[in-house]
Design an enzyme around this catalytic site. Sequence first.
Site, PDB file in Angstrom:
ATOM      1  N   ARG A 227     134.342 138.866  90.903  1.00 34.83           N
ATOM      2  CA  ARG A 227     134.215 137.752  91.920  1.00 34.83           C
ATOM      3  C   ARG A 227     132.966 137.563  92.362  1.00 34.83           C
ATOM      4  NH1 ARG A 227     138.169 136.856  90.079  1.00 34.83           N
ATOM      5  NH2 ARG A 227     140.135 136.697  91.489  1.00 34.83           N
ATOM      6  N   GLU A 256     133.492 127.232  92.934  1.00 35.74           N
ATOM      7  CA  GLU A 256     133.604 126.489  91.558  1.00 35.74           C
ATOM      8  C   GLU A 256     134.352 125.199  91.740  1.00 35.74           C
ATOM      9  OE1 GLU A 256     136.562 129.487  90.272  1.00 35.74           O
ATOM     10  OE2 GLU A 256     134.931 131.138  89.997  1.00 35.74           O
ATOM     11  N   HIS A 275     135.454 130.352  84.572  1.00 33.28           N
ATOM     12  CA  HIS A 275     136.275 131.054  84.910  1.00 33.28           C
ATOM     13  C   HIS A 275     137.616 131.405  84.372  1.00 33.28           C
ATOM     14  CE1 HIS A 275     137.719 132.700  89.806  1.00 33.28           C
ATOM     15  NE2 HIS A 275     138.323 133.571  87.497  1.00 33.28           N
TER      16      HIS A 275
END
Length: 312
Positions: A227, A256, A275
């Site tokens: 993370r 994001e 991601h």
Amino acid sequence: MSAGCLIVSSAAREFADEIARTSDTPIPISACTTVDEALNCYAGEAVLFGDPDMLAMVLPQLRKIEWVQSTWAGVTPLIELDRRDYILTGVKDVFGPQISEYVMGYLLAHELKVLERMRQQRKGNWFTERSGVLHGKRVGIMGTGSIGTYIANVAKHFGLDVTGLNRSGLPSAGFNSVLPVSRLHEFLHGLDYLVATLPDAAGTNMLLNEAAFATLPAHAYLVNVGRGNVIDGDALIAALQGDELAGAALDVFDEEPIAEDSPLWNAPNLTITAHIAAISHPSLIVPIFLKNYRRFCENQTLDYIVDFDKGY
């Protein structure tokens, strides 16, 4: 006894199809691909299944929910809600292969100088600088859970010496040695590679700060598949700009997508991915859901229950 299930995900139809294809018994399902659709479709179902970011937007208004199954390994959007009157279950033991391929891909690309060779090729240069090797080098993995352990085992096949970092410092299968977070700087000292797999939790916030990057050797390379909160972004950029870090590959960020004007875009030797290191394919997630669904209907303890206080 069956329980109704509301699926909320951009891939809700795919999850519903996989459930219908693989479930031994029919399950009453409403599949919704948007938040508005979910709020309009909700009919008092006790089970909520889907992507944590979307679930967090609907859960406060779905008062009869008893159990939530995440499609992601990370559940931060749900942890951040005030509501905790339900069972939250996560996903484990399915993302190791994907994430280890991502990590090893970037470690190999760094040693083989793939990006530099492409740059030189475009210039028409016959680039003769030798590649490096992984064998015999040291990799530190922050996090000794299922994903970190899978990466560790794969890394050993490349001849890497693997050190782990966790809260306790207790030995963990797959690691040559393990240190506690309290000995972070000792863990970082002398590493050739650093891989972060940590969850978003209070104890992991900004572990990789200016002092941490100063401790890492200047030739070290960082990969973050955990993370974004573990990294101080300003300190990372400064380390890259000052040649205090050889490079980094980041798949996760606090925000994001990252802002268009973020200095991360132009940081030297930094690779940004959106991601995508591990995708929640229905074929991976649905078996976990179905096993827990049977347990839920039979009033049994569910797998992978999330501790709201720990965040995982």
